[in-house]
Design a protein around this motif. Structure first.
Motif, PDB file in Angstrom:
ATOM      1  N   LEU A 135      38.400  43.222  29.872  1.00 32.85           N
ATOM      2  CA  LEU A 135      38.053  44.625  30.070  1.00 32.85           C
ATOM      3  C   LEU A 135      36.873  44.760  31.038  1.00 32.85           C
ATOM      4  O   LEU A 135      36.902  45.617  31.929  1.00 32.85           O
ATOM      5  CB  LEU A 135      37.712  45.270  28.724  1.00 32.85           C
ATOM      6  CG  LEU A 135      37.437  46.758  28.709  1.00 32.85           C
ATOM      7  CD1 LEU A 135      38.649  47.536  29.211  1.00 32.85           C
ATOM      8  CD2 LEU A 135      37.050  47.218  27.325  1.00 32.85           C
ATOM      9  N   GLU A 136      35.860  43.916  30.895  1.00 39.79           N
ATOM     10  CA  GLU A 136      34.720  43.955  31.821  1.00 39.79           C
ATOM     11  C   GLU A 136      35.152  43.633  33.251  1.00 39.79           C
ATOM     12  O   GLU A 136      34.727  44.298  34.200  1.00 39.79           O
ATOM     13  CB  GLU A 136      33.648  42.958  31.371  1.00 39.79           C
ATOM     14  CG  GLU A 136      32.838  43.406  30.179  1.00 39.79           C
ATOM     15  CD  GLU A 136      31.798  42.362  29.780  1.00 39.79           C
ATOM     16  OE1 GLU A 136      31.385  41.573  30.661  1.00 39.79           O
ATOM     17  OE2 GLU A 136      31.414  42.349  28.609  1.00 39.79           O
ATOM     18  N   ILE A 137      35.988  42.626  33.412  1.00 35.77           N
ATOM     19  CA  ILE A 137      36.469  42.257  34.755  1.00 35.77           C
ATOM     20  C   ILE A 137      37.262  43.400  35.362  1.00 35.77           C
ATOM     21  O   ILE A 137      37.085  43.746  36.540  1.00 35.77           O
ATOM     22  CB  ILE A 137      37.323  40.973  34.675  1.00 35.77           C
ATOM     23  CG1 ILE A 137      36.425  39.779  34.341  1.00 35.77           C
ATOM     24  CG2 ILE A 137      38.074  40.728  35.977  1.00 35.77           C
ATOM     25  CD1 ILE A 137      37.198  38.518  33.993  1.00 35.77           C
ATOM     26  N   ARG A 140      34.910  46.181  36.423  1.00 39.06           N
ATOM     27  CA  ARG A 140      34.222  45.831  37.671  1.00 39.06           C
ATOM     28  C   ARG A 140      35.135  46.019  38.876  1.00 39.06           C
ATOM     29  O   ARG A 140      34.720  46.556  39.902  1.00 39.06           O
ATOM     30  CB  ARG A 140      33.717  44.380  37.610  1.00 39.06           C
ATOM     31  CG  ARG A 140      32.335  44.292  37.030  1.00 39.06           C
ATOM     32  CD  ARG A 140      31.747  42.905  37.216  1.00 39.06           C
ATOM     33  NE  ARG A 140      31.604  42.343  35.870  1.00 39.06           N
ATOM     34  CZ  ARG A 140      32.050  41.177  35.470  1.00 39.06           C
ATOM     35  NH1 ARG A 140      32.629  40.369  36.312  1.00 39.06           N
ATOM     36  NH2 ARG A 140      31.886  40.788  34.241  1.00 39.06           N
ATOM     37  N   GLN A 141      36.369  45.568  38.745  1.00 37.80           N
ATOM     38  CA  GLN A 141      37.320  45.732  39.850  1.00 37.80           C
ATOM     39  C   GLN A 141      37.577  47.211  40.138  1.00 37.80           C
ATOM     40  O   GLN A 141      37.646  47.628  41.298  1.00 37.80           O
ATOM     41  CB  GLN A 141      38.645  45.020  39.534  1.00 37.80           C
ATOM     42  CG  GLN A 141      38.551  43.516  39.563  1.00 37.80           C
ATOM     43  CD  GLN A 141      39.845  42.859  39.110  1.00 37.80           C
ATOM     44  OE1 GLN A 141      40.708  43.490  38.520  1.00 37.80           O
ATOM     45  NE2 GLN A 141      39.950  41.563  39.387  1.00 37.80           N
ATOM     46  N   TYR A 142      37.701  48.007  39.067  1.00 40.59           N
ATOM     47  CA  TYR A 142      37.914  49.445  39.238  1.00 40.59           C
ATOM     48  C   TYR A 142      36.730  50.069  39.958  1.00 40.59           C
ATOM     49  O   TYR A 142      36.905  50.883  40.877  1.00 40.59           O
ATOM     50  CB  TYR A 142      38.149  50.113  37.891  1.00 40.59           C
ATOM     51  CG  TYR A 142      38.132  51.613  37.957  1.00 40.59           C
ATOM     52  CD1 TYR A 142      39.207  52.316  38.500  1.00 40.59           C
ATOM     53  CD2 TYR A 142      37.027  52.334  37.499  1.00 40.59           C
ATOM     54  CE1 TYR A 142      39.188  53.701  38.574  1.00 40.59           C
ATOM     55  CE2 TYR A 142      36.994  53.714  37.580  1.00 40.59           C
ATOM     56  CZ  TYR A 142      38.082  54.391  38.118  1.00 40.59           C
ATOM     57  OH  TYR A 142      38.054  55.759  38.194  1.00 40.59           O
ATOM     58  N   ALA A 148      34.626  51.497  47.128  1.00 40.63           N
ATOM     59  CA  ALA A 148      35.197  51.298  48.468  1.00 40.63           C
ATOM     60  C   ALA A 148      35.881  52.582  48.951  1.00 40.63           C
ATOM     61  O   ALA A 148      35.762  52.955  50.130  1.00 40.63           O
ATOM     62  CB  ALA A 148      36.192  50.141  48.454  1.00 40.63           C
ATOM     63  N   LYS A 149      36.569  53.271  48.051  1.00 44.19           N
ATOM     64  CA  LYS A 149      37.237  54.532  48.415  1.00 44.19           C
ATOM     65  C   LYS A 149      36.199  55.596  48.778  1.00 44.19           C
ATOM     66  O   LYS A 149      36.355  56.319  49.782  1.00 44.19           O
ATOM     67  CB  LYS A 149      38.104  55.008  47.255  1.00 44.19           C
ATOM     68  CG  LYS A 149      38.961  56.184  47.570  1.00 44.19           C
ATOM     69  CD  LYS A 149      39.848  56.536  46.380  1.00 44.19           C
ATOM     70  CE  LYS A 149      40.675  57.749  46.677  1.00 44.19           C
ATOM     71  NZ  LYS A 149      41.497  58.172  45.543  1.00 44.19           N
TER      72      LYS A 149
END
Length: 164
Positions: A135-137, A140-142, A148-149
């Motif tokens: 969930l943490e990973i 972070r990716q989200y 970036a968006k």
């Protein structure tokens, strides 16, 4: 896993499927009856799991039978004792031996059940930790994709304003 390994080497006559705290007394009595009715056993050995500590368990081999001979006890061994035995000493020794055998079987099953529950707890705890890490990973990716968006939109907007 133990049953699978044992089935490769020996024939298992009976196995208990529903081994829970509510059925432990029934299973203990069944094993006791099986061991005492079948008097042709030279030796009965129990393989069981036992908790070394909460995080590790070990497989133990415990000898259940032979029971120490009851008729070896004599009145002369207890002649210095101040006790008055209401029943014959052989009967008292037999009753104590039977109760000791029942208790040993029950304790072996209980220790094995404790080890199983500890293993289940460890497994669920590891699964929970792995899920939290995943969930943490994912979070972070989200956040990286979202940032970036946002950065791309800001760059596009500033490019539009610079060209005007």
């Amino acid at each position: 896993k133990l049953i699978e390994i044992a089935q490769r080497k020996i024939v298992i006559d009976h196995q208990v499927i529903k081994f829970t705290p509510t059925t432990i007394a029934e299973i203990s009595n069944y094993i006791f009856d099986f061991v005492t009715v079948q008097n042709n056993f030279n030796e009965v050995v129990c393989l069981s799991n036992n908790s070394k500590n909460f995080f590790t368990h070990i497989t133990e081999v415990t000898q259940i039978l032979p029971i120490p001979a009851i008729n070896k006890l004599t009145e002369t061994e207890f002649s210095n004792e101040p006790y008055v035995w209401e029943q014959p000493l052989a009967e008292v020794a037999k009753t104590l031996t039977v109760n000791q055998l029942k208790l040993n079987i029950y304790c072996l099953l209980f220790d094995s059940l404790i080890a199983e529950y500890a293993a289940r707890f460890r497994s669920m705890d590891n699964a929970t930790r792995n899920a939290n890490d995943l969930l943490e990973i994912t979070e972070r990716q989200y956040r990286k994709v979202r940032q970036a968006k946002i950065t791309r939109e800001l760059v596009e907007l500033s490019a539009i304003f610079q060209t005007k």
